[in-house]
Design a protein around this motif. Structure first.
Motif, PDB file in Angstrom:
ATOM      1  N   TYR A   1       0.909  -1.140  -0.173  1.00 28.67           N
ATOM      2  CA  TYR A   1       0.057  -0.013  -0.044  1.00 28.67           C
ATOM      3  C   TYR A   1       0.657   1.275   0.022  1.00 28.67           C
ATOM      4  CZ  TYR A   1      -3.362   3.407   1.870  1.00 28.67           C
ATOM      5  OH  TYR A   1      -3.972   4.794   1.695  1.00 28.67           O
TER       6      TYR A   1
ATOM      7  N   SER B   1      -0.133   5.486   0.098  1.00 29.07           N
ATOM      8  CA  SER B   1      -1.140   6.201  -0.066  1.00 29.07           C
ATOM      9  C   SER B   1      -0.951   7.415  -1.033  1.00 29.07           C
ATOM     10  CB  SER B   1      -1.251   6.982   1.252  1.00 29.07           C
ATOM     11  OG  SER B   1       0.000   7.804   1.623  1.00 29.07           O
TER      12      SER B   1
ATOM     13  N   ASP C   1      -2.479   4.661  -4.044  1.00 32.98           N
ATOM     14  CA  ASP C   1      -3.557   3.850  -4.002  1.00 32.98           C
ATOM     15  C   ASP C   1      -4.565   4.680  -3.375  1.00 32.98           C
ATOM     16  OD1 ASP C   1      -1.997   1.823  -4.923  1.00 32.98           O
ATOM     17  OD2 ASP C   1      -1.370   1.300  -2.786  1.00 32.98           O
ATOM     18  N   GLU C   2      -5.841   4.039  -3.474  1.00 29.19           N
ATOM     19  CA  GLU C   2      -7.110   4.852  -2.842  1.00 29.19           C
ATOM     20  C   GLU C   2      -6.929   5.093  -1.462  1.00 29.19           C
ATOM     21  OE1 GLU C   2     -10.135   5.830  -4.440  1.00 29.19           O
ATOM     22  OE2 GLU C   2      -8.765   5.811  -6.057  1.00 29.19           O
ATOM     23  N   PRO C   3      -7.297   5.936  -0.813  1.00 27.25           N
ATOM     24  CA  PRO C   3      -7.198   6.062   0.517  1.00 27.25           C
ATOM     25  C   PRO C   3      -8.163   4.983   1.188  1.00 27.25           C
ATOM     26  CG  PRO C   3      -8.130   7.993  -0.341  1.00 27.25           C
ATOM     27  CD  PRO C   3      -8.081   7.213  -1.662  1.00 27.25           C
ATOM     28  N   ARG C   4      -7.690   4.501   2.314  1.00 26.77           N
ATOM     29  CA  ARG C   4      -8.383   3.230   3.067  1.00 26.77           C
ATOM     30  C   ARG C   4      -8.651   3.564   4.216  1.00 26.77           C
ATOM     31  NH1 ARG C   4      -3.767  -1.314   3.462  1.00 26.77           N
ATOM     32  NH2 ARG C   4      -2.591  -0.056   4.819  1.00 26.77           N
ATOM     33  N   ASP C   5      -9.663   2.857   4.711  1.00 27.16           N
ATOM     34  CA  ASP C   5     -10.071   3.036   6.196  1.00 27.16           C
ATOM     35  C   ASP C   5      -8.880   2.694   6.935  1.00 27.16           C
ATOM     36  OD1 ASP C   5     -11.371   3.202   8.621  1.00 27.16           O
ATOM     37  OD2 ASP C   5     -12.212   1.447   8.324  1.00 27.16           O
ATOM     38  N   GLN C   6      -8.295   3.793   7.864  1.00 27.68           N
ATOM     39  CA  GLN C   6      -6.981   3.337   8.594  1.00 27.68           C
ATOM     40  C   GLN C   6      -7.244   2.452   9.642  1.00 27.68           C
ATOM     41  OE1 GLN C   6      -4.390   6.402   9.076  1.00 27.68           O
ATOM     42  NE2 GLN C   6      -4.358   6.476   7.090  1.00 27.68           N
TER      43      GLN C   6
ATOM     44  N   ALA D   1      -6.122  -1.134   8.743  1.00 28.06           N
ATOM     45  CA  ALA D   1      -4.707  -1.122   8.421  1.00 28.06           C
ATOM     46  C   ALA D   1      -4.054  -2.099   9.786  1.00 28.06           C
ATOM     47  CB  ALA D   1      -3.895   0.166   8.405  1.00 28.06           C
TER      48      ALA D   1
END
Lengths: 231, 286
Positions: free
Chosen positions: A217, A219, A222-227, A230
């Protein structure tokens, strides 16, 4: 500033420490390097300061190619980098001031300018009053500040930190992290390897995550993701 | 340079025990070498004293007048091998025999006529006191008309030759063996010093120290330890020599200033080379 292109790194006894890692960290950027222990964070940092060479692929730091760098050019590269570690790596028989000054002495800096530059960075990390203290007389947080001052004294363009808060309590962690943010604010690129996700969430910086040697990953691309999801 | 000296002395201050240990190790290794050196020096000395007694005696024909002998003596002294040639008259020979051969005093006193011939005693210069040169000179002496016979103790000189060769060979073989052992022991001690500071070396590299910068204080420190160890070794050797000289009453010789300086210099050299190889190996490996 730092560019990894399809980097592979094999362990000496077989197996891969890094698998096809590519990323680019720009001048003045702050990037977290996250992942479990053994994911390859330290290997990435070692490649940047030329302690290791890539098995294949290309690593470039401040315009220098690490892959085919001559051994005698390595010290010159390191003088333009600031590096701190979880275990501080201070010389026990030297005071805070001498530890910091040492990084200047190896560059053959003039003795007359050393004292002033050392005091300036010790002031910057808030330890001017403890310049004469030996590492054993300092707390963990203070020792890490001395290490940061040592890393700063050569005015690096890239600052590398390998789990710099791993041995510190919460309060010292906050202080050290704030110092790294200040360093970044003054224009120095900072790469910080950590598995402290609370710290990562606190700041709006770029996150590069490694898993078993592979970049899983980034940031920045890549698409932002739900932290919370992680690791 | 200032920095190199400071860094070199820092080790003495920081690890006094290990520093003292390496100096002591160097000192004792060189002490053993020094003791052997003393034996060699004294053996050589003894051989030289024996050699000084190498002498050729040319007996003259009875009734030879003194004039041709005086001229011949000049010729003999001009030989490149000859140190001195002395004429011993018949009367001098008899007087000497009376003084030296006490057992025959009565016989010698009652002689009606002196049976001893006059002679020329020839001493050779150092370096010519071996069978080959002695024989050559003896041969030439026989060429003089007034010389009846030449004696020089061939067997004895041949034995001396062999003894000299044997002593030389033993000195070289044992000396080299002792020197190698000293180098190995000293090298190991210095390696310990390097390993003890491996963390420090790693930190130096991290902040951008060149290998040369890391190496220089070690070289200076190694040479200093060697110098100090060598000096202690000479002091110990002298103490041992003094004890032997005093209580055993053999009149031994000690090293000349030059020989002592060579031993101390050898210590410094081993310290320097030992450090250079240990640090070099360490730097290549990490």
């Amino acid at each position: 500033m730092i560019k990894f292109t399809n980097v592979f790194k094999a362990f000496p006894k077989g197996g891969l420490a890094l698998k096809d890692v590519s990323f680019h960290i720009a001048k003045g950027e702050f990037a977290f390097l996250t992942g479990h222990s053994g994911a390859g964070k330290s290997t990435v940092l070692k490649l940047i300061y030329a302690d290791e060479r890539p098995t294949s692929g290309e690593v470039r730091v401040s315009g220098h190619g690490i892959t085919d760098m001559r051994p005698r050019d390595v010290p010159l590269l390191r003088r333009r980098l600031g590096i701190v570690f979880q275990d501080f790596r201070l010389l026990e028989d030297r005071t805070a001031e001498e530890n910091v000054g040492f990084a200047l002495e190896v560059t053959a800096a003039r003795q007359s300018t050393i004292a002033a530059r050392v005091m300036r960075v010790l002031t910057q990390v808030g330890l001017a009053a403890k310049a004469q203290a030996y590492p054993r007389e300092l707390s963990g947080g203070e020792q890490q500040r001395v290490a940061i001052a040592r890393a700063l004294v050569n005015e690096p363009t890239v600052f590398l930190a390998d789990e710099p808060t791993g041995n510190l309590d919460e309060r010292a962690t906050r202080g050290v992290f704030q110092l790294l943010r200040d360093i970044n604010a003054s224009g120095t690129a900072v790469v910080m390897a950590t598995h402290d996700l609370d710290l990562v969430r606190q700041a709006p910086y770029r996150v590069i995550e490694l898993q078993e040697g592979a970049l899983v990953y980034d940031s920045a691309v890549d698409e932002p993701r739900d932290q919370a999801a992680a690791p | 340079m200032n920095l190199v000296v400071r860094e070199a002395f820092r080790t003495f201050k920081r690890a006094p025990l290990l520093s003292a240990l390496s100096v002591t190790t160097i000192a004792f290794s060189l002490f053993v070498l020094g003791l052997f050196g003393l034996v060699v020096v004294n053996l050589q000395d003894a051989l030289r004293r024996v050699e000084e007694r190498v002498e050729i005696v040319a007996y003259l024909l009875p009734g030879t007048p003194i004039e041709p002998v005086t001229i011949g003596l000049k010729d003999i002294e001009a030989f490149p091998e000859v140190q001195a040639a002395t004429y011993v008259s018949e009367d001098q020979a008899l007087a000497r025999a009376r003084a030296e051969l006490v057992e025959f005093r009565d016989v010698l006193r009652e002689l009606e006529r002196n049976p001893l011939p006059a002679s020329v005693e020839v001493k050779l210069k150092p370096g010519f006191r071996d069978t080959e040169h002695v024989s050559a000179v003896a041969e030439r002496l026989l060429g003089f008309g007034f010389v009846d016979d030449v004696r020089f103790g061939r067997d004895w000189i041949e034995k001396l030759d062999r003894l000299r060769q044997l002593a030389g060979a033993v000195a070289i073989v044992v000396g080299v063996a002792f020197a190698v052992v000293a180098v190995i022991i000293i090298g190991t001690t210095i390696r310990m010093t390097v390993l003890q500071r491996s963390r420090e070396i790693a930190i130096m590299r991290l902040v951008g120290a060149t290998d040369g910068f890391i190496r220089r204080p070690f070289l200076l420190q190694g040479a200093l330890k060697g110098l100090l160890g060598g000096t202690v070794a000479i002091a110990l050797s002298f103490a041992a020599y003094a004890v032997v000289d005093r209580y055993l009453e053999i009149h031994a010789t000690f090293f000349s200033y030059e020989q002592a300086a060579v031993i101390i210099g050898f210590g410094a050299l081993i310290g320097l080379i030992g450090s250079a190889t240990s640090v070099g190996r360490h730097l290549r490996r990490v």
